[in-house]
Design a protein around this motif. Structure first.
Motif, PDB file in Angstrom:
ATOM      1  N   ARG A  89      40.762  60.458  12.941  1.00 55.65           N
ATOM      2  CA  ARG A  89      40.579  60.546  14.392  1.00 55.65           C
ATOM      3  C   ARG A  89      39.547  61.582  14.786  1.00 55.65           C
ATOM      4  N   ALA A  90      39.171  62.455  13.842  1.00 52.63           N
ATOM      5  CA  ALA A  90      38.182  63.484  14.174  1.00 52.63           C
ATOM      6  C   ALA A  90      36.841  62.872  14.544  1.00 52.63           C
ATOM      7  N   GLY A  91      36.542  61.697  13.984  1.00 53.76           N
ATOM      8  CA  GLY A  91      35.254  61.078  14.274  1.00 53.76           C
ATOM      9  C   GLY A  91      35.312  60.016  15.338  1.00 53.76           C
ATOM     10  N   ILE A  92      36.445  59.921  16.049  1.00 51.55           N
ATOM     11  CA  ILE A  92      36.609  58.881  17.066  1.00 51.55           C
ATOM     12  C   ILE A  92      36.860  59.534  18.423  1.00 51.55           C
ATOM     13  N   GLY A  93      36.054  59.174  19.391  1.00 55.19           N
ATOM     14  CA  GLY A  93      36.276  59.630  20.759  1.00 55.19           C
ATOM     15  C   GLY A  93      36.856  58.494  21.581  1.00 55.19           C
ATOM     16  N   MET A  94      37.757  58.809  22.495  1.00 51.25           N
ATOM     17  CA  MET A  94      38.463  57.767  23.226  1.00 51.25           C
ATOM     18  C   MET A  94      38.566  58.120  24.696  1.00 51.25           C
ATOM     19  N   VAL A  95      38.318  57.155  25.545  1.00 52.14           N
ATOM     20  CA  VAL A  95      38.497  57.304  26.991  1.00 52.14           C
ATOM     21  C   VAL A  95      39.389  56.164  27.453  1.00 52.14           C
ATOM     22  N   LEU A  96      40.554  56.515  28.002  1.00 54.91           N
ATOM     23  CA  LEU A  96      41.530  55.520  28.407  1.00 54.91           C
ATOM     24  C   LEU A  96      41.442  55.237  29.899  1.00 54.91           C
ATOM     25  N   GLN A  97      42.034  54.117  30.276  1.00 56.24           N
ATOM     26  CA  GLN A  97      42.118  53.794  31.691  1.00 56.24           C
ATOM     27  C   GLN A  97      43.020  54.790  32.418  1.00 56.24           C
ATOM     28  N   ASP A  98      44.109  55.201  31.761  1.00 50.97           N
ATOM     29  CA  ASP A  98      45.013  56.204  32.332  1.00 50.97           C
ATOM     30  C   ASP A  98      44.496  57.582  31.929  1.00 50.97           C
ATOM     31  N   THR A  99      44.007  58.320  32.904  1.00 53.82           N
ATOM     32  CA  THR A  99      43.439  59.634  32.611  1.00 53.82           C
ATOM     33  C   THR A  99      44.544  60.626  32.294  1.00 53.82           C
ATOM     34  N   TRP A 100      44.219  61.602  31.451  1.00 55.90           N
ATOM     35  CA  TRP A 100      45.158  62.672  31.128  1.00 55.90           C
ATOM     36  C   TRP A 100      44.449  64.010  31.254  1.00 55.90           C
ATOM     37  N   LEU A 101      44.957  64.841  32.155  1.00 58.57           N
ATOM     38  CA  LEU A 101      44.461  66.197  32.322  1.00 58.57           C
ATOM     39  C   LEU A 101      45.638  67.150  32.159  1.00 58.57           C
ATOM     40  N   PHE A 102      45.345  68.364  31.713  1.00 57.98           N
ATOM     41  CA  PHE A 102      46.400  69.364  31.564  1.00 57.98           C
ATOM     42  C   PHE A 102      46.142  70.512  32.530  1.00 57.98           C
ATOM     43  N   GLY A 103      47.135  71.345  32.717  1.00 57.60           N
ATOM     44  CA  GLY A 103      46.990  72.483  33.609  1.00 57.60           C
ATOM     45  C   GLY A 103      45.985  73.479  33.060  1.00 57.60           C
ATOM     46  N   GLY A 104      44.880  73.654  33.748  1.00 62.00           N
ATOM     47  CA  GLY A 104      43.819  74.557  33.299  1.00 62.00           C
ATOM     48  C   GLY A 104      42.567  74.294  34.096  1.00 62.00           C
ATOM     49  N   THR A 105      41.491  74.980  33.758  1.00 60.30           N
ATOM     50  CA  THR A 105      40.245  74.798  34.482  1.00 60.30           C
ATOM     51  C   THR A 105      39.582  73.486  34.078  1.00 60.30           C
TER      52      THR A 105
END
Length: 641
Positions: A470-486
């Motif tokens: 998975r280190a060489g795979i980037g993924m963008v999903l339809q359901d966004t995921w953000l965490f608490g932070g800047t």
């Protein structure tokens, strides 16, 4: 709320079965193995403290004997010996009084020896002070051992969650998992804090008191033990009735949490579709079920303490009567009987305390079982002992006769073969449920294939470490995921070593820089877990910038532009074209206009590739892709009309 979420509410609940109380409790205590030294110290200091505390009543009994002896001696004529006084009483017909006083060491004519009495009281004070100090140290060690154990248990659960396959979370509601990880572990910690040290001290106290009771009078000790079988019978019978109710209580707690979490997350939809009443009705149903389970659990366990108090009072009556008879016969002094009465209270009090803690213990063990269910869940297949690794990751992906099914009797993908050359852009289209996202999940090893194999640059991905894969795979999903932070921290999530300049460059590439700079604190704007303050499209841009910054060899886009406007979508497609240059890209799309320039378009139906080719080739073939394209074009024309 209806639909999948509502079905998950029922499916994610733990089974309503009676707990293996003994096995679960033993396993919970087994968590304390690393704290053996601390627990040994706790027991040692507790033993010393209990030893001091059980000496107190006996010495206080000596003080009572001194007072009583002085009281009697002062009222008797001076000059006669103790034996002469007792013989005189018997000759005058007061044999019962003489027998009673025969157990008292008095001196005729002398009153209370206040010096001796003061020494005894100082000794008692010192003993109780030492006992308190020892118990304080024992309590501190108990707190340390418990906190360390709960800390490790949380770590075990956290590590376990990272090893669980995606299928586990598909079958559990988020609220149910959160309830086990938070509420149940908190309940375990509180139960241990309130019961472990007390139970140890109670057991030591019972043992110490028994020793003193047999020392003073074996006969009275046996009388005091008559009620023990009754106490054990009451405790075991009520405990067996209460335990299943505690299991149900925590099960209903998990269901209620799952419902509240689901309704809070989708509160906008609930209001839009006017389902407030249904949501409130479901809440009332879950709340009432939790109330009933909690009431039954607390009611049954609440009977324990009154029943144990009745047995303790019965014990007190038996000891008082038997002790009075022994004093009357001169076999025991009043001080010894006083000490014995105190010991009988000290003997029954720990039993009552253990009984009163039964509901907490049962609740804690019920929570422990729910946590152990997570720890015992089937994990994803272990990493290979000697993992394979491609010599150079270029992005060539080959699917060789791949088969997969979620359920054993429902095949989804059967005998699928596909070769994707490095740098190619592969679009995957098809109706909902065709297996598009499943195919990507198999590539990332979120699921394992049931048959066939997937090769990355000639290396079977099943023989690779998941992290390396998975280190060489980037993924963008339809359901966004953000965490608490800047915002900057969210963009650099996949590339922790990136500096601010690289973060901003990735944001510019994703066309997110403009709106970020309009925010009050720019890249230092703090977001919560829900991304409050930015729109759905802006959240999608942040996640796309995150993928840009990770610089992957393979790029996976699952409806990545579904939440952005048409103009931004065009800009992102241009940026993605630059990003995808030299990289293998998988694009899952429903809007066919977004994948017209793909090198290869795969059309999937029922887990199989029914067509593949370029956009123009597939339109010319007039097959499944052409039908999809015409249906979307007709819908667009109707929308314009």
């Amino acid at each position: 709320m209806s639909g999948p979420g509502a079905r998950m509410l029922g499916g994610g609940a733990p089974p309503r079965r009676s707990t293996d109380f003994r096995g679960s409790a033993k396993r919970l205590l087994g968590q304390f193995r690393p704290e053996r030294a601390t627990l040994t110290g706790m027991v040692a200091f507790g033993l010393i403290g209990v030893g001091f505390s059980v000496l107190g009543p006996k010495i206080l009994g000596d003080a009572t004997d001194l007072i009583f002896a002085g009281f009697i001696g002062k009222r008797l004529p001076e000059g006669a010996s103790r034996e002469q006084v007792l013989d005189g009483m018997r000759s005058e017909g007061d044999s019962r009084v003489a027998d009673m006083l025969s157990g008292t060491d008095f001196t005729p004519g002398q009153g209370i020896d206040f010096g001796a009495l003061g020494n005894v009281l100082l000794l008692v004070l010192a003993i109780y002070a030492a006992a308190g100090l020892m118990m304080f140290v024992s309590g501190r060690l108990s707190v340390r051992a418990i906190n360390q154990t709960v800390f490790r248990l949380r770590e075990q659960v956290e590590a376990k969650l990272s090893r669980l396959p995606l299928s586990y979370f598909d079958k559990q509601t988020r609220g149910e998992v959160l309830s086990r990880v938070t509420n149940d572990i908190d309940n375990i910690g509180q139960t241990l804090q309130q019961t472990l040290g007390q139970i140890v001290n109670s057991v030591l106290t019972v043992a110490g008191v028994l020793v003193m009771m047999f020392w003073i009078s074996p006969l009275l000790a046996l009388v005091a033990l008559v009620t023990v079988p009754m106490s054990l019978l009451v405790a075991t019978r009520l405990g067996k009735r209460a335990q299943p109710q505690f299991i149900r209580q925590w099960s209903e707690t998990g269901k209620l949490n799952a419902h509240v979490e689901e309704m809070y997350t989708g509160h906008s939809l609930v209001k839009v579709f006017g389902r407030q009443e249904e949501s409130a009705a479901a809440f009332r149903e879950h709340n009432e079920a939790l109330y009933n389970a909690s009431y039954k659990a607390q009611f049954v366990s609440g009977i324990m303490q009154p029943a144990m108090m009745f047995v303790a009072n019965l014990n007190y009556v038996l000891v008082a009567v038997a002790g009075g008879l022994r004093v009357a016969s001169g076999a025991l002094s009043i001080g010894d009987v006083q000490a014995f009465v105190q010991y009988s209270r000290q003997f029954t009090q720990p039993l009552n305390q253990i009984a009163s803690m039964a509901n907490m213990v049962q609740s804690g063990v019920a929570s422990a079982e729910r946590v152990f269910e997570i720890l015992d869940a089937d994990e994803q297949t272990p990493e290979p002992a000697h993992p394979a690794r491609p010599e150079k990751v270029r992005g060539r992906v080959e699917l060789d006769r791949v088969s997969f099914r979620y359920d054993a009797d429902r095949p989804l993908i059967e005998d699928l073969s596909l070769t994707v050359e490095p740098g190619s852009t592969v679009a995957i289209v098809g109706p909902t449920g065709a297996g598009k996202t499943t195919l990507v999940n198999l590539l990332l090893r979120f699921y394992e294939t049931r048959g066939g194999r997937i090769l990355l640059d000639g290396t079977d991905t099943a023989g690779m470490n998941r992290e390396d894969l998975r280190a060489g795979i980037g993924m963008v999903l339809q359901d966004t995921w953000l965490f608490g932070g800047t915002i900057a921290e969210n963009i650099s999530y996949g590339a922790q070593s990136a500096d601010r300049a690289q973060v901003e460059a990735a944001a510019r590439a994703a066309h997110a820089d403009r709106f970020i700079r309009t925010l009050p604190d720019g890249y230092d704007t703090v977001l919560d877990e829900d991304g409050t303050g930015v729109s759905a499209g802006e959240k999608q841009l942040i996640t796309i910038a995150r993928a840009f910054l990770s610089d992957p060899v393979i790029l996976v886009l699952d409806e990545a532009t579904s939440s952005v406007d048409t103009r931004t979508e065009v800009l992102i497609q241009q940026a993605m074209a630059r990003l995808a240059h030299g990289r293998t890209s998988f694009v899952i799309a429903h809007r066919l206009s977004t994948i017209r320039d793909a090198d290869v378009i795969l059309v999937m139906e029922n887990g199989s590739i029914v067509e593949q080719g370029s956009h123009s080739e597939l339109l010319a073939a007039d097959g499944a892709y052409a039908r999809l394209y015409r249906s979307q074009f007709a819908a667009a024309v109707a929308e314009v009309d």
